[in-house]
Design a protein around this motif. Structure first.
Motif, PDB file in Angstrom:
ATOM      1  N   GLU A   1       0.816  -1.217   0.000  1.00 26.05           N
ATOM      2  CA  GLU A   1       0.000   0.000   0.000  1.00 26.05           C
ATOM      3  C   GLU A   1       0.855   1.275   0.000  1.00 26.05           C
ATOM      4  N   ILE A   2       2.134   1.153   0.314  1.00 24.98           N
ATOM      5  CA  ILE A   2       2.985   2.341   0.461  1.00 24.98           C
ATOM      6  C   ILE A   2       3.465   2.798  -0.911  1.00 24.98           C
ATOM      7  N   PRO A   3       3.081   4.015  -1.321  1.00 22.66           N
ATOM      8  CA  PRO A   3       3.511   4.523  -2.625  1.00 22.66           C
ATOM      9  C   PRO A   3       4.904   5.160  -2.560  1.00 22.66           C
ATOM     10  N   ASN A   4       5.522   5.301  -3.712  1.00 19.06           N
ATOM     11  CA  ASN A   4       6.784   6.046  -3.883  1.00 19.06           C
ATOM     12  C   ASN A   4       7.974   5.414  -3.160  1.00 19.06           C
ATOM     13  N   VAL A   5       7.984   4.081  -3.023  1.00 19.39           N
ATOM     14  CA  VAL A   5       9.067   3.379  -2.343  1.00 19.39           C
ATOM     15  C   VAL A   5      10.363   3.530  -3.144  1.00 19.39           C
ATOM     16  N   ILE A   6      11.444   3.835  -2.447  1.00 19.65           N
ATOM     17  CA  ILE A   6      12.748   4.016  -3.095  1.00 19.65           C
ATOM     18  C   ILE A   6      13.455   2.681  -3.307  1.00 19.65           C
ATOM     19  N   ASN A   7      13.495   1.825  -2.275  1.00 16.58           N
ATOM     20  CA  ASN A   7      14.219   0.557  -2.367  1.00 16.58           C
ATOM     21  C   ASN A   7      13.348  -0.552  -1.794  1.00 16.58           C
ATOM     22  N   ALA A   8      12.787  -1.373  -2.658  1.00 18.96           N
ATOM     23  CA  ALA A   8      11.882  -2.441  -2.219  1.00 18.96           C
ATOM     24  C   ALA A   8      12.626  -3.622  -1.600  1.00 18.96           C
ATOM     25  N   ASP A   9      13.960  -3.610  -1.604  1.00 20.83           N
ATOM     26  CA  ASP A   9      14.747  -4.714  -1.049  1.00 20.83           C
ATOM     27  C   ASP A   9      15.056  -4.552   0.436  1.00 20.83           C
ATOM     28  N   SER A  10      14.755  -3.380   1.001  1.00 16.95           N
ATOM     29  CA  SER A  10      15.077  -3.157   2.410  1.00 16.95           C
ATOM     30  C   SER A  10      14.003  -2.304   3.069  1.00 16.95           C
ATOM     31  N   TYR A  11      13.986  -2.372   4.394  1.00 16.16           N
ATOM     32  CA  TYR A  11      13.084  -1.523   5.173  1.00 16.16           C
ATOM     33  C   TYR A  11      13.884  -0.894   6.301  1.00 16.16           C
ATOM     34  N   VAL A  12      13.354   0.188   6.837  1.00 17.37           N
ATOM     35  CA  VAL A  12      14.072   0.983   7.824  1.00 17.37           C
ATOM     36  C   VAL A  12      13.240   1.056   9.096  1.00 17.37           C
ATOM     37  N   CYS A  13      13.920   0.952  10.228  1.00 18.46           N
ATOM     38  CA  CYS A  13      13.253   1.074  11.519  1.00 18.46           C
ATOM     39  C   CYS A  13      13.874   2.225  12.302  1.00 18.46           C
ATOM     40  N   PRO A  14      13.353   3.450  12.109  1.00 15.73           N
ATOM     41  CA  PRO A  14      13.775   4.560  12.958  1.00 15.73           C
ATOM     42  C   PRO A  14      13.227   4.312  14.369  1.00 15.73           C
ATOM     43  N   HIS A  15      13.956   4.780  15.366  1.00 17.65           N
ATOM     44  CA  HIS A  15      13.474   4.581  16.725  1.00 17.65           C
ATOM     45  C   HIS A  15      14.097   5.604  17.663  1.00 17.65           C
ATOM     46  N   PHE A  16      13.440   5.767  18.799  1.00 11.08           N
ATOM     47  CA  PHE A  16      13.952   6.640  19.854  1.00 11.08           C
ATOM     48  C   PHE A  16      13.442   6.137  21.187  1.00 11.08           C
ATOM     49  N   ALA A  17      14.158   6.517  22.236  1.00 11.38           N
ATOM     50  CA  ALA A  17      13.797   6.053  23.578  1.00 11.38           C
ATOM     51  C   ALA A  17      14.236   7.070  24.611  1.00 11.38           C
ATOM     52  N   ASN A  18      13.600   6.991  25.749  1.00 10.21           N
ATOM     53  CA  ASN A  18      14.082   7.695  26.933  1.00 10.21           C
ATOM     54  C   ASN A  18      14.030   6.700  28.078  1.00 10.21           C
ATOM     55  N   ASP A  19      14.073   7.150  29.291  1.00  6.08           N
ATOM     56  CA  ASP A  19      14.087   6.224  30.423  1.00  6.08           C
ATOM     57  C   ASP A  19      12.746   5.526  30.653  1.00  6.08           C
ATOM     58  N   PHE A  20      11.688   5.977  29.972  1.00  4.58           N
ATOM     59  CA  PHE A  20      10.352   5.477  30.264  1.00  4.58           C
ATOM     60  C   PHE A  20       9.690   4.769  29.084  1.00  4.58           C
ATOM     61  N   LEU A  21       9.857   5.309  27.872  1.00  5.18           N
ATOM     62  CA  LEU A  21       9.185   4.782  26.683  1.00  5.18           C
ATOM     63  C   LEU A  21      10.160   4.636  25.530  1.00  5.18           C
ATOM     64  N   PHE A  22       9.815   3.744  24.607  1.00  3.70           N
ATOM     65  CA  PHE A  22      10.532   3.726  23.344  1.00  3.70           C
ATOM     66  C   PHE A  22       9.531   3.536  22.228  1.00  3.70           C
ATOM     67  N   THR A  23       9.857   4.113  21.089  1.00  2.00           N
ATOM     68  CA  THR A  23       9.030   3.989  19.897  1.00  2.00           C
ATOM     69  C   THR A  23       9.889   3.417  18.785  1.00  2.00           C
ATOM     70  N   TYR A  24       9.352   2.419  18.118  1.00  2.00           N
ATOM     71  CA  TYR A  24      10.025   1.726  17.019  1.00  2.00           C
ATOM     72  C   TYR A  24       9.078   1.805  15.838  1.00  2.00           C
ATOM     73  N   ILE A  25       9.575   2.221  14.674  1.00  2.00           N
ATOM     74  CA  ILE A  25       8.716   2.455  13.522  1.00  2.00           C
ATOM     75  C   ILE A  25       9.196   1.590  12.356  1.00  2.00           C
TER      76      ILE A  25
END
Length: 151
Positions: free
Chosen positions: A49-73
């Motif tokens: 469903e994702i349009p305009n993909v640059i590289n269909a051979d790989s995916y990226v997981c940006p993420h951030f955290a602090n002492d309480f929560l973390f988010t992984y995308i």
């Protein structure tokens, strides 16, 4: 760490990047692996469903955290984010410098931390780290190109 291991870490500058994907946030001390797997499965089921993909051979997981929560995308890099499928997140990361490594032997984050300390360079904790995975390989940090933002 040996000098050879620290030499694996390189400093690179990436241009602005655009991503579309799905995110999961957890309490840092009470990680729910089931929720992470569910979001991974959702991402994999909706990639087409994702349009305009640059590289269909790989995916990226940006993420951030602090002492309480973390988010992984779970994301695909895209050329533009003018179309974001329902229930997904579209965002951009400005161009910046990163410490980069791919290590199958040692924890890549430990390698980067040691290298940055040796170079007297600081991690930019206000930005996103990136893990780039290739489809077909086990999703494990030691199979990823790891980018840690630096100041």
């Amino acid at each position: 760490m040996t000098n050879k291991q620290l030499e694996q870490v390189e400093i690179v500058t990436l241009e602005e990047k655009h991503f579309v994907g799905v995110a999961v946030t957890n309490a840092f001390r009470r990680v729910n692996p089931k929720s992470i797997q569910e979001v991974n499965d959702l991402f994999l089921s909706r990639i087409k469903e994702i349009p305009n993909v640059i590289n269909a051979d790989s995916y990226v997981c940006p993420h951030f955290a602090n002492d309480f929560l973390f988010t992984y995308i779970y994301c695909m890099e895209v050329s533009r984010i003018d179309e974001v499928p329902e229930g997904m997140l579209g965002f951009s990361v400005p161009g910046q410098s990163y410490a980069k490594v791919r290590s199958s032997e040692k924890d890549p984050y430990a390698l980067i931390k040691a290298a940055l300390e040796a170079m007297n360079v600081k991690n930019n904790t206000r930005s996103l780290a990136l893990e780039v995975f290739r489809f077909g390989e086990e999703q494990h940090v030691r199979n990823a190109d790891v980018y840690v933002p630096i100041l």
